[in-house]
Design an enzyme around this catalytic site. Structure first.
Site, PDB file in Angstrom:
ATOM      1  CG  LEU A 346      -1.985  -1.078   1.286  1.00  0.00           C
ATOM      2  CD1 LEU A 346      -2.691  -1.049   2.633  1.00  0.00           C
ATOM      3  CD2 LEU A 346      -2.988  -0.900   0.164  1.00  0.00           C
ATOM      4  N   GLY A 347       2.033   1.203   0.583  1.00  0.00           N
ATOM      5  CA  GLY A 347       2.893   2.374   0.640  1.00  0.00           C
ATOM      6  C   GLY A 347       4.155   2.063   1.409  1.00  0.00           C
ATOM      7  N   GLY A 349       7.619   4.167   3.548  1.00  0.00           N
ATOM      8  CA  GLY A 349       8.179   5.416   4.053  1.00  0.00           C
ATOM      9  C   GLY A 349       9.452   5.146   4.818  1.00  0.00           C
ATOM     10  N   GLY A 350       9.906   6.158   5.531  1.00  0.00           N
ATOM     11  CA  GLY A 350      11.164   6.029   6.252  1.00  0.00           C
ATOM     12  C   GLY A 350      11.115   5.030   7.390  1.00  0.00           C
ATOM     13  CG  PHE A 351       9.610   5.725  10.672  1.00  0.00           C
ATOM     14  CD1 PHE A 351      10.565   5.641  11.663  1.00  0.00           C
ATOM     15  CD2 PHE A 351       9.281   6.979  10.163  1.00  0.00           C
ATOM     16  CE1 PHE A 351      11.170   6.777  12.158  1.00  0.00           C
ATOM     17  CE2 PHE A 351       9.880   8.119  10.660  1.00  0.00           C
ATOM     18  CZ  PHE A 351      10.841   8.015  11.662  1.00  0.00           C
ATOM     19  N   GLY A 352       9.005   2.162   7.453  1.00  0.00           N
ATOM     20  CA  GLY A 352       8.518   0.829   7.135  1.00  0.00           C
ATOM     21  C   GLY A 352       7.674   0.803   5.879  1.00  0.00           C
ATOM     22  NE  ARG A 353       8.619  -2.920   1.197  1.00  0.00           N
ATOM     23  CZ  ARG A 353       8.799  -2.515  -0.057  1.00  0.00           C
ATOM     24  NH1 ARG A 353       9.508  -1.420  -0.305  1.00  0.00           N
ATOM     25  NH2 ARG A 353       8.292  -3.189  -1.072  1.00  0.00           N
ATOM     26  CE  LYS A 369       5.075   2.316   9.372  1.00  0.00           C
ATOM     27  NZ  LYS A 369       4.852   3.709   9.744  1.00  0.00           N
ATOM     28  CG  ASP A 465       5.003  10.910  11.714  1.00  0.00           C
ATOM     29  OD1 ASP A 465       5.390  12.033  11.357  1.00  0.00           O
ATOM     30  OD2 ASP A 465       5.171   9.885  11.032  1.00  0.00           O
TER      31      ASP A 465
END
Length: 665
Positions: A346-347, A349-353, A369, A465
């Site tokens: 789904l997406g 980022g810097g902290f995971g997939r 996540k 965040d």
């Protein structure tokens, strides 16, 4: 006897080839169907397409090829067919799998797979115009891969499982549609009629006890001559997935160039009783002494297998036992996400997939996540907080269902939000944008949820965040705060502990960067950036030129200082917005972005401003103070300050001293 069978087969073939074929099966005890996969005819005369075997297909075709048109380029004959079927779940609490009535090339397509392809297609053939398949599907599972409308629908499929026309299962009485469940386990009757002259297919469905409705559920104007071969196979297909159910056909009637004969209810076989099977008298009455010895051997083998399995199972430490109900098995998440396939992504980022998944034995969709954690001790504290936050309950929070730990990998499991994150509706020329009313409702919902985190729960939760990409939209378009992977807890009346600085540039409060202490006020600072990006359709920091960035708060302030703050509104909204609401959101975004933590509003104040129960304090050009915004020095800005004397709950604001702001602040 052999001669008689040969004569019957020749007669059947001649009827099919002549274009006037007609047959009626009130039960299939004497039918000579062509069976494939796990399909079988029971002693009672039921055509059973599937059984209790997972991931299998079952197909049954009329035994001879049927001529459906006189030549390859001719029009297809008219036809009429009706059949009675039932989809029986193995367990009443579980879902069933559907079935299809299909017109295919002789013998069906080679390489057809079971669920989710119904035994008709596979992942490469689905959707190919060379398939020459026309089918009517009775589908009891919603598969987003095929754009299914729901988990209880009837569809007409042309060469693939993305239905050309589909509607929720129902039948007409007058002009009113009565919906019913395809997978209830009760008999259903289906009528499929094609008019070769009018080039139209009608599909009618109803519970068997209702009789044929006067109006079809689906009317599809389409020339199937373009899709089928001159000679075809005719029959039924089904398949099982990770859960099992049994699909039955009780009777079938068909006629080319005419109306199919109605089935006789008194001659149709009965469905088997739903429920556990009766134990045999042999097992109930008694077992010889030798069976006890055999049982001991079996139990010993099972014990050895369990011990061996535990030895090699994923590690579960003692401190995790109290979190058992919140802990998912890695295998469960692996299967749900199809092995964390890229297709499920789904997406990132810097902290995971983040991966989309469907939990086994349920229709519940989840978002998983996957992140990496460094230290074992840090992992222990992190999981303790994750489990605590799993008890959070608010309509504007994405439910955190639990976690899974495997070596140094950590998986957080959330409810799946079908409409994705808010940022994709705001930035980068979105295909679909949100109107002001929906944006304002999302803003108020996020504020309400943040108030719950800060003041409404047994502990204070600092999210750390808050941003548009972490606000997810549910099926009704409500905004929900998600991604608690960075959140921290502390008790009311205590000070937060110093932590590593985490978050996203543009949303980090200056005191958080300086001290490493995340507080409710640092969440409010991020919420201020969120308010401005939702109202303006811009990110908090955007590049104007190489090595030169533009801060959104500075840009909004520049419009405000000229008395034209409404010029900062997202141009994609046009003029369709409420001026008073936009004015409050933009000014509140500036207030939340103040440098001095003492002069920012609390989230309680923010909620009251958004609700209109308290008037927002006026902004005025005074002497620039230490409570000012992060803005660049430019002509006309040197006398800027926010007057906070009206701020609810803030005293001493009138004693703000004069100062100046350095370049780049």
């Amino acid at each position: 006897m052999m001669c008689l069978k040969l004569i019957v087969l020749v007669a059947i073939f001649a009827a099919g080839a002549s274009g006037d074929l007609e047959f009626t099966f009130n039960g299939f005890r004497s039918a000579n169907l062509s069976l494939d996969g796990i399909a079988e005819i029971t002693p009672d005369g039921l055509l059973r397409l599937t059984n209790e075997t997972m991931l299998q297909k079952g197909r049954a075709f009329y035994p001879m090829p049927i001529t459906f048109k006189n030549s390859p380029n001719a029009s297809a004959f008219s036809f009429s067919t009706t059949f009675v079927c039932a989809m029986v779940p193995q367990n009443p609490s579980l879902f069933t799998h559907g079935l299809t009535f299909a017109i295919t090339p002789p013998g069906g397509l080679p390489g057809a797979l079971p669920y989710p392809y119904f035994g008709l297609f596979n992942d490469t053939s689905d959707g190919n115009s060379s398939n020459h398949v026309v089918a009517v599907e009775l589908d009891t599972l919603q598969n987003r891969e095929f754009d299914d409308i729901d988990n209880n629908h009837v569809g007409i499929d042309i060469n693939g499982l993305r239905s050309a026309l589909a509607k929720s299962a129902g039948y007409y009485q007058g002009n009113q549609v009565h919906n019913f469940s395809l997978g209830s386990g009760k008999p259903i009757q289906v009528w499929v009629e094609y008019d070769g002259r009018a080039k139209q297919m009608n599909v009618t469905v109803a519970p068997f006890s209702v009789g044929k409705p006067s109006k079809p559920l689906l009317s599809f104007p389409h020339d199937i001559s373009l899709d089928i071969l001159e000679t075809v196979s005719l029959g039924f297909t089904s398949a099982t997935g990770s859960t099992v159910s049994t699909q039955y056909v009780l009777g079938w009637s068909f006629k080319l160039n005419g109306v199919a004969q109605e089935l006789d209810p008194s001659k149709l076989p009965k469905l088997p009783r739903v429920g556990p099977k009766r134990k045999s008298r042999f097992l109930v009455i008694g077992v010889p002494l030798i069976s006890i010895v055999s049982l001991v051997i079996v139990l010993s083998g099972v014990g050895y297998y369990v011990l061996r399995k535990r030895k090699f199972a994923e590690l579960l430490e003692d401190w995790e036992l109290e979190y058992g109900p919140h802990r998912f098995h890695y295998k469960e998440l692996y299967l749900a996400t199809k092995g964390f396939s890229e297709k499920q992504l789904l997406g990132a980022g810097g902290f995971g997939r983040v991966y989309r998944g469907v939990l086994p034995n349920s229709q519940g969709e989840i978002a998983v996540k996957k992140i990496y954690h460094q230290s074992t001790q840090g992992m222990k504290a992190f999981i303790a907080e994750v489990v605590s936050m799993g008890r959070l309950c608010h309509r504007n929070l994405v439910p955190l269902l639990g976690y899974c730990r495997r070596k140094r990998e950590l998986f957080l499991v959330y409810d799946y939000m079908p409409n994705g994150s808010l940022d994709k509706y705001l930035f980068d020329n979105p295909v679909h944008t949100l109107g002001w009313n929906q944006r304002f409702e999302v803003i108020k919902g996020v504020a309400s949820a943040l108030f719950y985190l800060h003041e409404g729960w047994e502990q204070i939760v600092v999210h750390r965040d808050i941003k548009a990409s972490n606000i997810l939209l549910d099926s009704e378009g409500n905004g929900r705060i998600g991604d608690f992977g960075l959140a921290r807890l502390y008790d009311h009346g205590t000070d937060p502990q110093t932590t590593h600085i985490v978050g996203t540039l543009g949303y980090l409060a200056p005191e958080y960067v300086r001290t490493g202490k995340a507080t409710t006020s640092s969440d409010v600072f991020a919420f201020g950036a969120f308010l401005l990006e939702v109202a303006c359709g811009r990110r908090p920091i955007e590049s104007k030129a190489p090595n030169e960035d533009l801060a959104l708060v500075e840009w909004v302030f520049s419009w405000w200082s000229r008395g034209e703050i409404l010029e900062a509104i997202d141009p994609k909204l046009g003029k369709d917005y409420v001026i008073e609401e936009v004015d409050i959101v933009l000014k509140l975004g500036l207030l939340c972005s103040l440098l001095d933590i003492e002069f920012r509003p609390s989230i309680r104040q923010v909620v009251r401003y958004l609700e209109g129960s308290v008037a927002l304090p006026e902004l005025s050009l005074l002497t620039l103070s230490t409570a000012g915004l992060i803005v660049s020095r430019s002509e006309g800005f040197d006398d800027f300050v926010l007057s906070l004397s009206n701020f609810e709950g803030n005293s001493g604001c009138s004693s703000i001293t004069n100062s100046t702001i350095s370049e780049g602040r």
